[in-house]
Design a protein around this motif. Structure first.
Motif, PDB file in Angstrom:
ATOM      1  N   GLU A 195       0.818  -0.984  -0.182  1.00 38.32           N
ATOM      2  CA  GLU A 195      -0.232  -0.046   0.323  1.00 38.32           C
ATOM      3  C   GLU A 195       0.767   1.619  -0.088  1.00 38.32           C
ATOM      4  N   SER A 210       2.184   2.917  -2.649  1.00 34.16           N
ATOM      5  CA  SER A 210       1.450   3.653  -3.562  1.00 34.16           C
ATOM      6  C   SER A 210       0.421   3.101  -4.077  1.00 34.16           C
ATOM      7  N   GLU A 211      -0.758   4.028  -4.962  1.00 29.57           N
ATOM      8  CA  GLU A 211      -1.816   3.335  -5.344  1.00 29.57           C
ATOM      9  C   GLU A 211      -0.766   2.544  -6.624  1.00 29.57           C
ATOM     10  N   GLN A 212      -0.073   3.216  -6.974  1.00 28.83           N
ATOM     11  CA  GLN A 212       0.267   1.781  -7.825  1.00 28.83           C
ATOM     12  C   GLN A 212       0.830   0.585  -7.806  1.00 28.83           C
ATOM     13  N   ALA A 213       1.289   0.389  -6.049  1.00 27.06           N
ATOM     14  CA  ALA A 213       2.133  -0.820  -5.873  1.00 27.06           C
ATOM     15  C   ALA A 213       1.259  -1.484  -5.738  1.00 27.06           C
ATOM     16  N   ALA A 255      -2.391  -1.359  -6.989  1.00 33.44           N
ATOM     17  CA  ALA A 255      -3.070  -1.958  -7.995  1.00 33.44           C
ATOM     18  C   ALA A 255      -2.161  -2.500  -8.557  1.00 33.44           C
ATOM     19  N   TRP A 256      -1.094  -2.806  -9.204  1.00 37.15           N
ATOM     20  CA  TRP A 256      -0.045  -4.004  -9.347  1.00 37.15           C
ATOM     21  C   TRP A 256       0.193  -4.998  -8.733  1.00 37.15           C
ATOM     22  N   SER A 257      -0.352  -4.919  -7.515  1.00 35.52           N
ATOM     23  CA  SER A 257      -0.022  -6.816  -6.566  1.00 35.52           C
ATOM     24  C   SER A 257      -1.821  -7.163  -6.476  1.00 35.52           C
ATOM     25  N   GLN A 258      -2.175  -6.551  -7.435  1.00 38.64           N
ATOM     26  CA  GLN A 258      -4.431  -7.342  -7.172  1.00 38.64           C
ATOM     27  C   GLN A 258      -3.960  -8.384  -7.509  1.00 38.64           C
TER      28      GLN A 258
END
Ligand SMILES: O=C(O)[C@@H](CO)OP(=O)(O)O
Length: 345
Positions: free
Chosen positions: A172, A174-177, A179-182
């Motif tokens: 968590e 970053s937002e990207q981190a 999103a990319w680990s969904q």
């Protein structure tokens, strides 16, 4: 086993616990139970696992007449079993605490604090061994510090868990981190255990002692001074945190983030550090600042608590599954254990 026999046994166990609580065995989670009856097989069904302190202290003896599941559960003791609300569901959750295994700086006897060093081979082995000891205890969520030695310990311990769920670190930062680990499969998600990392569970920051050799520092400043830095409650080392300061952030994190999960019935494991865990244990066991300074935690030894009706009940350190003694934590844990036996054997 007839109900009376079961209750007699539970009663004996209860009185054993009372003795233990009154001082026979100070680390009251570590009680040894042994059978004196021929028909009582400790390695049958729910009766595997158990504990503990016969190595050093007097062991408690229970008598049972059949090789049937016997579980010590305060809620099912005769006094509460006969009350009208005995069927009322009570929430109960397991809380496992593990100090990381030996780190490369433990081995070198260096003050470590928030320096992020890995485990030694011995630390890896300790983590695996810890995993064996908790392999039959449910884990729904894992919290670790932000430091690799605690994270390695949690991950290695989970390799031994019989349920074989996969611990996956929640990103968590970053937002990207995030999103990319969904994970996009519900089934896969169900077979994962979220691992939350939190700096608040880090080892206490050792200030200007970090990286110094403990023995050399004692030689230089005197062992009394170094002992004060290491084990007083409210005196910080130069530019570092005292245990009190460490407790402030670790316990705040525990009560704000972890306790609500336990209250909702989630079984939790926390892998952290000597001082962040001492802080949390001080809160769980209501220790005074005098008591906590003499508490020492060994590396890689898991400790089990049961959270029930807003209370933490200390159950000591689970034994390795190969140790044939009585599995006597709670009814719910024994049922989980039975489920694992049915699923995986
Ligand atoms: O060096 C550290 O970070 C800690 C734990 O290893 O040391 P101490 O034993 O002084 O708490």
């Amino acid at each position: 086993m007839a109900a009376t026999t079961l209750y007699q046994s539970v009663g004996t166990l209860q009185s054993c616990r009372n003795n233990v609580n009154s001082g026979l065995c100070p680390d009251y989670g570590h009680v040894s139970f042994r059978s004196v009856s021929k028909g009582f097989k400790v390695d049958v069904g729910l009766l595997r696992g158990g504990s503990f302190c016969s190595r050093k202290r007097s062991s408690c003896v229970i008598q049972a007449s059949a090789s049937q599941a016997m579980v010590f559960d305060e809620a099912s003791a005769p006094s509460s079993a006969t009350t009208s609300d005995s069927n009322k569901k009570t929430s109960e959750a397991a809380l496992i605490l593990i100090r990381h295994g030996e780190s490369m700086w433990n081995e070198k006897n260096l003050f470590t604090g928030c320096v992020d060093v890995p485990l030694t081979t011995k630390g890896v082995e300790e983590a695996v061994e810890a995993g064996k000891r908790i392999s039959n205890i449910p884990v729904d969520m894992i919290y670790t510090s932000a430091l690799i030695r605690a994270q390695m310990t949690a991950m290695l311990a989970m390799t031994q868990h019989r349920r074989k769920k996969v611990p996956t670190i929640i990103h968590e930062e970053s937002e990207q981190a995030g999103a990319w680990s969904q994970i996009f499969s519900e089934d896969t998600n169900m077979q994962c255990i979220p691992v939350v990392t939190a700096w608040q569970l880090n080892e206490r920051m050792y200030g200007e002692l970090q990286g110094l050799n403990k023995q050399e520092t004692a030689d230089k400043y005197g062992s009394e001074q170094v002992h004060e830095w290491r084990r007083s409650y409210d005196i910080p080392p130069p530019n570092g945190e005292s245990l009190e300061m460490c407790a402030e952030r670790a316990v705040a994190y525990f009560t704000e983030h972890i306790e609500p999960q336990l209250a909702s019935g989630k079984n939790i494991m926390i892998a952290a550090h000597g001082n962040s865990l001492r802080s949390i244990i001080m809160y769980l066991d209501k220790l005074t600042s005098q008591e906590v300074i003499s508490l020492e935690l060994a590396t890689g030894i898991p400790m089990l608590y049961i959270f029930k009706e807003g209370r933490f009940i200390r159950r000591g350190s689970p034994p390795a599954p190969t140790e044939a003694t009585v599995y006597a934590y709670t009814k719910k844990l024994a049922q989980y254990r039975q489920k694992l036996d049915d699923m995986f054997e």
